[in-house]
Design a protein around this motif. Sequence first.
Motif, PDB file in Angstrom:
ATOM      1  N   PRO A 566       0.813  -1.232   0.000  1.00 57.94           N
ATOM      2  CA  PRO A 566       0.000   0.000   0.000  1.00 57.94           C
ATOM      3  C   PRO A 566       0.835   1.266   0.000  1.00 57.94           C
ATOM      4  O   PRO A 566       0.395   2.304  -0.490  1.00 57.94           O
ATOM      5  N   GLN A 567       2.049   1.195   0.535  1.00 56.36           N
ATOM      6  CA  GLN A 567       2.911   2.380   0.547  1.00 56.36           C
ATOM      7  C   GLN A 567       3.332   2.754  -0.876  1.00 56.36           C
ATOM      8  O   GLN A 567       3.390   3.932  -1.230  1.00 56.36           O
ATOM      9  N   ILE A 568       3.597   1.738  -1.687  1.00 57.80           N
ATOM     10  CA  ILE A 568       3.956   1.987  -3.081  1.00 57.80           C
ATOM     11  C   ILE A 568       2.736   2.508  -3.841  1.00 57.80           C
ATOM     12  O   ILE A 568       2.838   3.421  -4.665  1.00 57.80           O
ATOM     13  N   GLN A 569       1.559   1.938  -3.556  1.00 62.90           N
ATOM     14  CA  GLN A 569       0.325   2.416  -4.188  1.00 62.90           C
ATOM     15  C   GLN A 569       0.121   3.903  -3.909  1.00 62.90           C
ATOM     16  O   GLN A 569      -0.134   4.698  -4.823  1.00 62.90           O
ATOM     17  N   ASP A 570       0.204   4.268  -2.638  1.00 63.63           N
ATOM     18  CA  ASP A 570      -0.057   5.655  -2.249  1.00 63.63           C
ATOM     19  C   ASP A 570       0.974   6.595  -2.853  1.00 63.63           C
ATOM     20  O   ASP A 570       0.638   7.692  -3.313  1.00 63.63           O
ATOM     21  N   MET A 571       2.244   6.180  -2.861  1.00 60.36           N
ATOM     22  CA  MET A 571       3.295   7.003  -3.452  1.00 60.36           C
ATOM     23  C   MET A 571       3.020   7.226  -4.939  1.00 60.36           C
ATOM     24  O   MET A 571       3.169   8.335  -5.466  1.00 60.36           O
ATOM     25  N   THR A 572       2.593   6.154  -5.635  1.00 59.67           N
ATOM     26  CA  THR A 572       2.326   6.249  -7.067  1.00 59.67           C
ATOM     27  C   THR A 572       1.192   7.218  -7.346  1.00 59.67           C
ATOM     28  O   THR A 572       1.280   8.080  -8.233  1.00 59.67           O
ATOM     29  N   ILE A 573       0.104   7.105  -6.583  1.00 57.24           N
ATOM     30  CA  ILE A 573      -1.042   7.988  -6.783  1.00 57.24           C
ATOM     31  C   ILE A 573      -0.653   9.436  -6.534  1.00 57.24           C
ATOM     32  O   ILE A 573      -1.030  10.344  -7.276  1.00 57.24           O
ATOM     33  N   THR A 574       0.121   9.654  -5.472  1.00 54.74           N
ATOM     34  CA  THR A 574       0.559  11.018  -5.150  1.00 54.74           C
ATOM     35  C   THR A 574       1.384  11.608  -6.281  1.00 54.74           C
ATOM     36  O   THR A 574       1.209  12.764  -6.663  1.00 54.74           O
ATOM     37  N   MET A 575       2.274  10.802  -6.850  1.00 55.30           N
ATOM     38  CA  MET A 575       3.144  11.310  -7.911  1.00 55.30           C
ATOM     39  C   MET A 575       2.402  11.492  -9.235  1.00 55.30           C
ATOM     40  O   MET A 575       2.788  12.329 -10.052  1.00 55.30           O
ATOM     41  N   LEU A 576       1.348  10.720  -9.448  1.00 57.13           N
ATOM     42  CA  LEU A 576       0.616  10.815 -10.708  1.00 57.13           C
ATOM     43  C   LEU A 576      -0.422  11.923 -10.701  1.00 57.13           C
ATOM     44  O   LEU A 576      -0.893  12.347 -11.753  1.00 57.13           O
ATOM     45  N   THR A 577      -0.812  12.376  -9.505  1.00 60.75           N
ATOM     46  CA  THR A 577      -1.872  13.380  -9.399  1.00 60.75           C
ATOM     47  C   THR A 577      -1.267  14.771  -9.308  1.00 60.75           C
ATOM     48  O   THR A 577      -0.458  15.046  -8.422  1.00 60.75           O
ATOM     49  N   GLU A 578      -1.683  15.632 -10.224  1.00 65.94           N
ATOM     50  CA  GLU A 578      -1.171  17.012 -10.219  1.00 65.94           C
ATOM     51  C   GLU A 578      -1.997  17.848  -9.251  1.00 65.94           C
ATOM     52  O   GLU A 578      -3.215  17.945  -9.388  1.00 65.94           O
ATOM     53  N   LYS A 579      -1.330  18.440  -8.268  1.00 73.52           N
ATOM     54  CA  LYS A 579      -2.033  19.277  -7.297  1.00 73.52           C
ATOM     55  C   LYS A 579      -2.534  20.559  -7.939  1.00 73.52           C
ATOM     56  O   LYS A 579      -3.619  21.045  -7.640  1.00 73.52           O
ATOM     57  N   TYR A 580      -1.763  21.117  -8.855  1.00 70.12           N
ATOM     58  CA  TYR A 580      -2.150  22.357  -9.532  1.00 70.12           C
ATOM     59  C   TYR A 580      -2.092  22.139 -11.038  1.00 70.12           C
ATOM     60  O   TYR A 580      -1.224  21.433 -11.549  1.00 70.12           O
ATOM     61  N   THR A 581      -3.031  22.732 -11.761  1.00 66.25           N
ATOM     62  CA  THR A 581      -3.036  22.661 -13.207  1.00 66.25           C
ATOM     63  C   THR A 581      -3.161  24.067 -13.784  1.00 66.25           C
ATOM     64  O   THR A 581      -3.744  24.957 -13.164  1.00 66.25           O
ATOM     65  N   ILE A 582      -2.609  24.243 -14.971  1.00 67.48           N
ATOM     66  CA  ILE A 582      -2.665  25.542 -15.644  1.00 67.48           C
ATOM     67  C   ILE A 582      -4.025  25.714 -16.301  1.00 67.48           C
ATOM     68  O   ILE A 582      -4.507  24.831 -17.005  1.00 67.48           O
ATOM     69  N   SER A 583      -4.659  26.850 -16.057  1.00 69.50           N
ATOM     70  CA  SER A 583      -5.976  27.116 -16.641  1.00 69.50           C
ATOM     71  C   SER A 583      -5.886  27.186 -18.165  1.00 69.50           C
ATOM     72  O   SER A 583      -4.932  27.723 -18.725  1.00 69.50           O
TER      73      SER A 583
END
Length: 663
Positions: A566-583
């Motif tokens: 689960p630690q690898i799962q969570d790390m992967t999701i965190t890295m794949l999800t962009e916190k901010y996006t350009i409008s």
Amino acid sequence: MRIPNELVQQIQQAADVLDVVGDYVSLKKRGSNWIACCPFHNEKTPSFAVSPAKGIYKCFGCGKSGDPVKFVMDIEGVSFAEALRHLARKYNIEIPEVEYTPEETQRQNEIDSLYIALNFAKDFFKQQLQTPDGQAIGLSYFKERDLRDGTIDAFDLGYSSSAWDAFTKEALSKHYNLDILQKAGLTIVNDKGRQYDRFRDRVIFPIHNLSGRVIAFGARIMTNDKNQPKYLNSPETEVYHKSRILYGIYQAKNAIRQVDNCYLAEGYMDVISLHQAGIQNVVASSGTSLTKEQIQLISRFTKNVTMLYDGDAAGIKASIRGTDLVLEEGLNVKIVIFPDNDDPDSYVRKVGSVAFQEFVKNNSQDFITFKVKLYSKEIQNDPYRKSEVIKEMVASNVKIPDPIQRSVFRRQIAHLLDVDEQTLITEENFLIKKERVDYQKRTEKQQTPPPDSYPPESYHSFEDQLPEGVSFAPEETYAVETGSKVTDHSRSSMSYREEGVIRLILHYGDQVLEGTEDTVCDFVMRELEDIAFQTPLYQQVLDIFRSEWMNGRILKSEDFLRHPDPQIQDMTITMLTEKYTISDNWFNKFDIRVAHESDNLLEETYNQVLRLKQEVVRDKIAENFKAIQATKDINQQLQLLRVQKQYKEIERQIANILGNVIR
């Protein structure tokens, strides 16, 4: 029952994360992602992101993340198998039923058993509505309230006879466990061991959760027995927490999202009658005081609430606290009071749907106007009571998170109650300061909240301790999120560089670099062949990549999203999800294109690897400097200083390429 692996994969592939999350949360598009306020913790600013392309969600506030199955598990509080069954029902995927073995029955989760028992009770009460007694008493009551058969069926309405144990006997005859019946709040066993039904001689209102499963019951008595409560609800159970659910939310959630407004009523019949009249964006607090959790539930679908009160002044005053709670959660609230002797149920049956909605539109009041009218007679000739009401108004207004809204309503209070606005500001400041002091007292022993993002890189030199031309980067401190907990650690600059490399190969590992025959993974594996990562988790992922790469396979992010760790799962999701996006407006409105790292993947990959090597060199410089300080041997010092000069030259060359400044 075990679900075959191939069926698990079929369900996982069919489940669209945007569709699944959208059943519970009102999402808004932002760039390639969709955002919302997190359904797992209280927040005013959206930090919950859903990526349809990657099939994942991530909250940057509390750390919750996963795929559609994990979302259902967390939001419904069910097991992995039950979440799969939920999604199978949603996507019409048939899961073959098999006989339970005694061992499988014993392992069956208690919560699953509660759902099964509650569903059986719902069916039993519906069937009882068709018995002679049910038709004469229960069905007659519903017909007197002008309910049609389709409405009765849509809300699963039912009836319980006056017999002491009709339901319990039937359930036990069907081999339902008595302990489960008790835990579901359906059967009561007294001190003498006598078993009897909780609900007797009552019409039944099943209470559904967001996914439509029955979790509890409300029941209205059919006799004039003054020793019995008019309404009786299920007790709290593992699946029913009355403070977290609203009656009718399952039937109303889509309409609330579409209309962008939620009507909040007080009773079961208010919800059902309005729903039958075509006004489906309505829920009720089921006779309990409105809670913070219920308001947060509404906020998943809309930020606008219209509270519907009957003309009973005493009841209205008792409900004012609910108005303050709605304001505090950042929702826009309007209040409608119906004429004396009318509630939403009776009024809509009297005037019809069109006139009802017209009345609501014309008589909706903001909370300030509502309170002024409510207390107008009390404050007319009583300055002391007027001052108390003004303080109440300010206390309500200060709960509004939006400062602009707060300012607008403050002016309205000043105008309607003829009081100086500066006096109101002074009172607000006093309340805010008091709340801040109280909060500090409550949290003084707790850890400092984590920052929104990592601190910027900052290196300071130690020239007064080092030979000329020698410098190194000290360790930095940061706060790392692990699930919903936040723990302080000391994190080196190296860790950030390792993270950058891992994130790059997770995103683009199989993409070919422009002008070469190498993929990103090829380049990284060769360039970092002799370098070991200091962060154990990143080294573990790098090893997994390297092992498959040496066998001719380049892993993709999907391989890590369902990794057993689960630690690898969570790390992967965190890295794949962009916190901010350009409008998109930068390009659509202003014709300004903001470059993305994928636009020049060769340069980005090269720089990421080079930054990591730069940190390796800096570590060597720091280690070598310690050795210089530790030795008393002049010859050895000279040799180490020559090595130090070589390291510094390498650092300078890397810095020139990267455009860094070395002091």
